[in-house]
Enzyme design. Structure first.
Site, PDB file in Angstrom:
ATOM      1  N   HIS A   4       0.864  -1.174   0.000  1.00  0.00           N
ATOM      2  CA  HIS A   4       0.000   0.000   0.000  1.00  0.00           C
ATOM      3  C   HIS A   4       0.903   1.227   0.000  1.00  0.00           C
ATOM      4  O   HIS A   4       1.801   1.339   0.823  1.00  0.00           O
ATOM      5  CB  HIS A   4      -0.891  -0.012   1.249  1.00  0.00           C
ATOM      6  CG  HIS A   4      -1.867   1.116   1.293  1.00  0.00           C
ATOM      7  ND1 HIS A   4      -3.102   1.043   0.677  1.00  0.00           N
ATOM      8  CD2 HIS A   4      -1.800   2.347   1.871  1.00  0.00           C
ATOM      9  CE1 HIS A   4      -3.749   2.185   0.886  1.00  0.00           C
ATOM     10  NE2 HIS A   4      -2.974   2.989   1.604  1.00  0.00           N
ATOM     11  N   PHE A   5       0.661   2.130  -0.939  1.00  0.00           N
ATOM     12  CA  PHE A   5       1.519   3.312  -1.061  1.00  0.00           C
ATOM     13  C   PHE A   5       0.654   4.533  -1.332  1.00  0.00           C
ATOM     14  O   PHE A   5      -0.230   4.496  -2.185  1.00  0.00           O
ATOM     15  CB  PHE A   5       2.519   3.118  -2.206  1.00  0.00           C
ATOM     16  CG  PHE A   5       3.287   4.360  -2.552  1.00  0.00           C
ATOM     17  CD1 PHE A   5       4.355   4.781  -1.770  1.00  0.00           C
ATOM     18  CD2 PHE A   5       2.938   5.129  -3.660  1.00  0.00           C
ATOM     19  CE1 PHE A   5       5.059   5.941  -2.077  1.00  0.00           C
ATOM     20  CE2 PHE A   5       3.636   6.288  -3.976  1.00  0.00           C
ATOM     21  CZ  PHE A   5       4.701   6.687  -3.184  1.00  0.00           C
ATOM     22  N   ALA A   8       1.508  11.762  -3.783  1.00  0.00           N
ATOM     23  CA  ALA A   8       0.847  13.068  -3.833  1.00  0.00           C
ATOM     24  C   ALA A   8      -0.430  13.026  -4.667  1.00  0.00           C
ATOM     25  O   ALA A   8      -1.395  13.731  -4.386  1.00  0.00           O
ATOM     26  CB  ALA A   8       1.808  14.103  -4.402  1.00  0.00           C
ATOM     27  N   SER A  10      -2.024   9.898  -5.873  1.00  0.00           N
ATOM     28  CA  SER A  10      -2.870   8.710  -5.812  1.00  0.00           C
ATOM     29  C   SER A  10      -2.479   7.773  -4.675  1.00  0.00           C
ATOM     30  O   SER A  10      -1.385   7.859  -4.119  1.00  0.00           O
ATOM     31  CB  SER A  10      -2.818   7.961  -7.147  1.00  0.00           C
ATOM     32  OG  SER A  10      -1.479   7.607  -7.452  1.00  0.00           O
ATOM     33  N   ILE A  11      -3.413   6.878  -4.358  1.00  0.00           N
ATOM     34  CA  ILE A  11      -3.185   5.811  -3.388  1.00  0.00           C
ATOM     35  C   ILE A  11      -3.139   4.516  -4.187  1.00  0.00           C
ATOM     36  O   ILE A  11      -4.076   4.202  -4.933  1.00  0.00           O
ATOM     37  CB  ILE A  11      -4.319   5.762  -2.349  1.00  0.00           C
ATOM     38  CG1 ILE A  11      -4.417   7.102  -1.614  1.00  0.00           C
ATOM     39  CG2 ILE A  11      -4.097   4.617  -1.371  1.00  0.00           C
ATOM     40  CD1 ILE A  11      -5.727   7.306  -0.898  1.00  0.00           C
ATOM     41  N   ILE A  12      -2.048   3.784  -4.061  1.00  0.00           N
ATOM     42  CA  ILE A  12      -1.863   2.561  -4.845  1.00  0.00           C
ATOM     43  C   ILE A  12      -1.756   1.377  -3.901  1.00  0.00           C
ATOM     44  O   ILE A  12      -0.977   1.392  -2.946  1.00  0.00           O
ATOM     45  CB  ILE A  12      -0.603   2.657  -5.727  1.00  0.00           C
ATOM     46  CG1 ILE A  12      -0.737   3.828  -6.708  1.00  0.00           C
ATOM     47  CG2 ILE A  12      -0.364   1.355  -6.488  1.00  0.00           C
ATOM     48  CD1 ILE A  12       0.511   4.144  -7.487  1.00  0.00           C
ATOM     49  N   ASP A 113       6.548  11.476 -17.112  1.00  0.00           N
ATOM     50  CA  ASP A 113       7.370  11.302 -15.906  1.00  0.00           C
ATOM     51  C   ASP A 113       8.391  10.190 -16.153  1.00  0.00           C
ATOM     52  O   ASP A 113       8.433   9.190 -15.433  1.00  0.00           O
ATOM     53  CB  ASP A 113       6.483  10.976 -14.699  1.00  0.00           C
ATOM     54  CG  ASP A 113       7.239  11.035 -13.374  1.00  0.00           C
ATOM     55  OD1 ASP A 113       8.340  11.632 -13.341  1.00  0.00           O
ATOM     56  OD2 ASP A 113       6.736  10.481 -12.386  1.00  0.00           O
TER      57      ASP A 113
END
Length: 197
Positions: A4-5, A8, A10-12, A113
């Protein structure tokens, strides 16, 4: 094994064979505008993932998308940056990476990116994290994509490997992009001179 990460944007989270990417809300934005921006970016990223799959370009396969969330296939492997750092032949990895970025640009996909942390080395090199990506036929946009990559490589690796990268990148349409890159570099140097002058 899952993870879980929270970044800035998104939450992945990942578990088993899938990765779920949920775009983060911005408290400083009006809620209706925030939802519109988030949903638009999610749709754009999903569209790019579909295009990548249709073209056979190595990237996570889109499984589903809804609102602010994308569900995609989990790509097994090692982050390319780590692989390069431990490799006996990093030049070969940079050549393969150059060939992959060339395929993205031929397809008019601007990654937005480009860093060696946004690629996974498994059975082949896979491009990941298309959250800032968009479609453009402009040489200028492709050149800026490359310029961002050059800056990232200069911070994380030995810049001499850019020569290997461009050996892999050379091909269809690359001449006009690389010509434009010269202009982008010059502009970047002028900005840096003004900032420090």
């Amino acid at each position: 094994m899952g993870f879980h990460f929270q970044g800035a944007e998104s939450i992945i989270s990942a578990d088993g064979e899938t990765v779920v990417k949920k775009r983060a809300r911005k408290a400083y934005r009006i809620e209706a505008l925030d939802l519109k921006i988030i949903n638009g970016r999610t749709k754009r990223e999903a569209k790019i993932l579909r295009k990548l799959e249709a073209l056979g370009i190595p990237a996570p396969r889109l499984i589903s998308t809804y609102g602010d969330t994308i569900v995609m296939e989990k790509v097994e492997g090692t982050v390319l940056k780590e692989m390069i750092d431990s490799s006996d032949n990093p030049g070969a990895l940079f050549r393969d990476l150059g060939a992959l970025v060339s395929r993205l640009h031929i397809a008019d996909i601007i990654h937005g990116d480009l860093t060696t942390s946004n690629f996974i080395h498994g059975s082949k090199i896979y491009a990941i994290d298309f959250g800032l990506s968009y479609i453009s036929r402009k040489d200028e946009d492709k050149a800026v994509d490359l310029y961002v990559f050059e800056k990232a490589v200069g911070c994380a690796h030995d810049a001499k490997f850019l020569e290997d990268f461009y050996c892999g990148y050379m091909g269809e349409g690359s001449e006009s992009v690389l010509k434009k890159l010269g202009t982008v570099r010059l502009r970047g140097r002028k900005r840096e001179a003004m900032a420090f002058g």
